[in-house]
Write a protein that holds these residues in place. Structure first.
Motif, PDB file in Angstrom:
ATOM      1  N   PHE A   1       0.804  -1.170   0.115  1.00  0.00           N
ATOM      2  CA  PHE A   1      -0.069  -0.054  -0.050  1.00  0.00           C
ATOM      3  C   PHE A   1       0.867   1.181   0.034  1.00  0.00           C
ATOM      4  N   ASP A   2       2.143   1.192  -0.243  1.00  0.00           N
ATOM      5  CA  ASP A   2       3.058   2.358  -0.139  1.00  0.00           C
ATOM      6  C   ASP A   2       3.133   3.138   1.011  1.00  0.00           C
ATOM      7  N   MET A   3       2.748   2.706   2.089  1.00  0.00           N
ATOM      8  CA  MET A   3       2.654   3.553   3.371  1.00  0.00           C
ATOM      9  C   MET A   3       3.844   3.738   3.879  1.00  0.00           C
ATOM     10  N   THR A   4       4.036   4.944   4.427  1.00  0.00           N
ATOM     11  CA  THR A   4       5.512   5.098   5.407  1.00  0.00           C
ATOM     12  C   THR A   4       5.254   4.404   6.675  1.00  0.00           C
ATOM     13  N   ASP A   5       6.308   4.373   7.445  1.00  0.00           N
ATOM     14  CA  ASP A   5       6.295   4.013   8.646  1.00  0.00           C
ATOM     15  C   ASP A   5       5.340   4.637   9.681  1.00  0.00           C
ATOM     16  N   ALA A   6       5.409   6.330   9.583  1.00  0.00           N
ATOM     17  CA  ALA A   6       4.677   7.091  10.342  1.00  0.00           C
ATOM     18  C   ALA A   6       3.408   6.878  10.033  1.00  0.00           C
ATOM     19  N   GLN A   7       2.828   6.776   8.820  1.00  0.00           N
ATOM     20  CA  GLN A   7       1.551   6.374   8.357  1.00  0.00           C
ATOM     21  C   GLN A   7       0.957   5.166   8.929  1.00  0.00           C
ATOM     22  N   ILE A   8       1.700   4.080   9.018  1.00  0.00           N
ATOM     23  CA  ILE A   8       1.325   3.043   9.490  1.00  0.00           C
ATOM     24  C   ILE A   8       1.082   3.134  10.930  1.00  0.00           C
ATOM     25  N   ALA A   9       2.129   3.651  11.435  1.00  0.00           N
ATOM     26  CA  ALA A   9       1.974   3.842  12.943  1.00  0.00           C
ATOM     27  C   ALA A   9       0.861   4.515  13.256  1.00  0.00           C
ATOM     28  N   GLN A  10       0.418   5.551  12.619  1.00  0.00           N
ATOM     29  CA  GLN A  10      -0.734   6.279  12.909  1.00  0.00           C
ATOM     30  C   GLN A  10      -1.949   5.637  12.797  1.00  0.00           C
ATOM     31  N   GLN A  11      -2.147   4.655  11.679  1.00  0.00           N
ATOM     32  CA  GLN A  11      -3.255   3.828  11.571  1.00  0.00           C
ATOM     33  C   GLN A  11      -3.406   2.723  12.545  1.00  0.00           C
ATOM     34  N   LEU A  12      -2.136   1.967  12.828  1.00  0.00           N
ATOM     35  CA  LEU A  12      -2.225   0.961  13.938  1.00  0.00           C
ATOM     36  C   LEU A  12      -2.218   1.371  15.297  1.00  0.00           C
ATOM     37  N   ASN A  13      -2.089   2.843  15.486  1.00  0.00           N
ATOM     38  CA  ASN A  13      -1.918   3.504  16.850  1.00  0.00           C
ATOM     39  C   ASN A  13      -0.961   2.981  17.589  1.00  0.00           C
ATOM     40  N   VAL A  14       0.160   2.922  17.071  1.00  0.00           N
ATOM     41  CA  VAL A  14       1.575   2.424  17.838  1.00  0.00           C
ATOM     42  C   VAL A  14       2.815   3.196  17.648  1.00  0.00           C
ATOM     43  N   PRO A  15       3.909   3.329  18.113  1.00  0.00           N
ATOM     44  CA  PRO A  15       4.893   4.151  17.784  1.00  0.00           C
ATOM     45  C   PRO A  15       5.634   3.633  16.491  1.00  0.00           C
ATOM     46  N   ARG A  16       6.035   4.613  15.925  1.00  0.00           N
ATOM     47  CA  ARG A  16       6.775   4.376  14.478  1.00  0.00           C
ATOM     48  C   ARG A  16       7.723   3.366  14.538  1.00  0.00           C
ATOM     49  N   SER A  17       8.632   3.504  15.824  1.00  0.00           N
ATOM     50  CA  SER A  17       9.743   2.566  15.856  1.00  0.00           C
ATOM     51  C   SER A  17       9.353   1.041  15.908  1.00  0.00           C
ATOM     52  N   THR A  18       7.992   0.893  16.483  1.00  0.00           N
ATOM     53  CA  THR A  18       7.484  -0.311  16.539  1.00  0.00           C
ATOM     54  C   THR A  18       7.042  -0.952  15.236  1.00  0.00           C
ATOM     55  N   VAL A  19       6.629   0.003  14.253  1.00  0.00           N
ATOM     56  CA  VAL A  19       6.409  -0.372  12.964  1.00  0.00           C
ATOM     57  C   VAL A  19       7.572  -0.861  12.406  1.00  0.00           C
ATOM     58  N   GLN A  20       8.692   0.039  12.540  1.00  0.00           N
ATOM     59  CA  GLN A  20       9.701  -0.446  11.705  1.00  0.00           C
ATOM     60  C   GLN A  20      10.389  -1.599  12.259  1.00  0.00           C
ATOM     61  N   PHE A  21      10.367  -1.930  13.673  1.00  0.00           N
ATOM     62  CA  PHE A  21      10.860  -3.121  14.020  1.00  0.00           C
ATOM     63  C   PHE A  21      10.073  -4.383  13.636  1.00  0.00           C
ATOM     64  N   ARG A  22       8.711  -4.367  13.535  1.00  0.00           N
ATOM     65  CA  ARG A  22       7.738  -5.219  13.062  1.00  0.00           C
ATOM     66  C   ARG A  22       8.248  -5.803  11.747  1.00  0.00           C
ATOM     67  N   ARG A  23       8.305  -4.574  10.864  1.00  0.00           N
ATOM     68  CA  ARG A  23       8.678  -4.700   9.503  1.00  0.00           C
ATOM     69  C   ARG A  23       9.947  -5.347   9.195  1.00  0.00           C
ATOM     70  N   THR A  24      11.067  -5.050   9.755  1.00  0.00           N
ATOM     71  CA  THR A  24      12.376  -5.490   9.707  1.00  0.00           C
ATOM     72  C   THR A  24      12.406  -6.888  10.377  1.00  0.00           C
ATOM     73  N   SER A  25      11.931  -7.085  11.534  1.00  0.00           N
ATOM     74  CA  SER A  25      11.874  -8.416  11.975  1.00  0.00           C
ATOM     75  C   SER A  25      11.124  -9.415  11.404  1.00  0.00           C
ATOM     76  N   SER A  26      10.182  -8.936  10.275  1.00  0.00           N
ATOM     77  CA  SER A  26       9.470  -9.871   9.698  1.00  0.00           C
ATOM     78  C   SER A  26      10.465 -10.505   8.436  1.00  0.00           C
ATOM     79  N   PHE A  27      11.236  -9.976   8.358  1.00  0.00           N
ATOM     80  CA  PHE A  27      12.528 -10.591   7.087  1.00  0.00           C
ATOM     81  C   PHE A  27      12.914 -11.822   7.576  1.00  0.00           C
ATOM     82  N   GLU A  28      13.422 -11.708   8.887  1.00  0.00           N
ATOM     83  CA  GLU A  28      14.161 -12.972   9.158  1.00  0.00           C
ATOM     84  C   GLU A  28      13.074 -14.294   9.148  1.00  0.00           C
ATOM     85  N   LEU A  29      11.755 -13.831   9.909  1.00  0.00           N
ATOM     86  CA  LEU A  29      10.773 -14.995   9.822  1.00  0.00           C
ATOM     87  C   LEU A  29      10.495 -15.567   8.331  1.00  0.00           C
ATOM     88  N   LEU A  30      10.222 -14.476   7.492  1.00  0.00           N
ATOM     89  CA  LEU A  30      10.216 -14.934   6.131  1.00  0.00           C
ATOM     90  C   LEU A  30      11.196 -15.793   5.418  1.00  0.00           C
TER      91      LEU A  30
END
Length: 146
Positions: free
Chosen positions: A103-132
């Motif tokens: 959806f080409d959203m930035t970490d800040a936009q995702i954080a606002q939509q999910l109501n979490v800090p931006r750093s949490t979104v970045q951690f979730r996204r980057t840690s997902s790569f190891e799982l994938l």
């Protein structure tokens, strides 16, 4: 200028008259162009189905078995395998990955939509790569196995 003794006021009046005449002719040309365009225009509701079908085109795609596979770094992946890998992620990590990459959203936009800090979104996204990576490494087919 043929008349060297014209006053500044007379020169301005002559230029003013020239500008008005030019604008009058330009407006006349514009009105003529609009009128001519209106005579050639046809509304969509007046078109026949054959004429309407000439206004657009549709793409057709064939999906062969070869299209369902793609090769990366000597491994063969299927679209289903990739979808399964994404589905295997925890929901919050999957949402971060999908919103960022699809959806080409930035970490800040995702954080606002999910109501979490931006750093949490970045951690979730980057840690997902190891799982994938772990998921795909265990299930991808080597090219040599074919």
């Amino acid at each position: 200028m043929n008349e060297p003794y014209r006053t500044q006021f007379e020169i301005r009046c002559a230029f003013n008259g020239f500008c008005k005449k030019a604008l009058k002719y330009e407006a006349s040309n514009a009105h003529r162009d609009v009128r001519n365009r209106q005579l050639r225009e046809v509304t969509f509701s007046d078109l026949t189905p054959d004429e309407e079908s000439q206004l657009y085109t549709t793409d057709t795609y064939s999906f062969d078995e070869a299209d369902k596979f793609f090769f990366v770094a000597g491994k063969t992946f299927t679209a289903k395998l990739l979808a399964d890998a994404l589905h295997a992620l925890p929901e919050e990590k999957r949402n971060a990955v999908l919103l960022y990459y699809f959806f080409d959203m930035t970490d800040a936009q995702i954080a606002q939509q999910l109501n979490v800090p931006r750093s949490t979104v970045q951690f979730r996204r980057t840690s997902s790569f190891e799982l994938l990576k772990k998921y795909l490494e265990g299930r991808a087919y080597d090219e040599n196995e074919w």
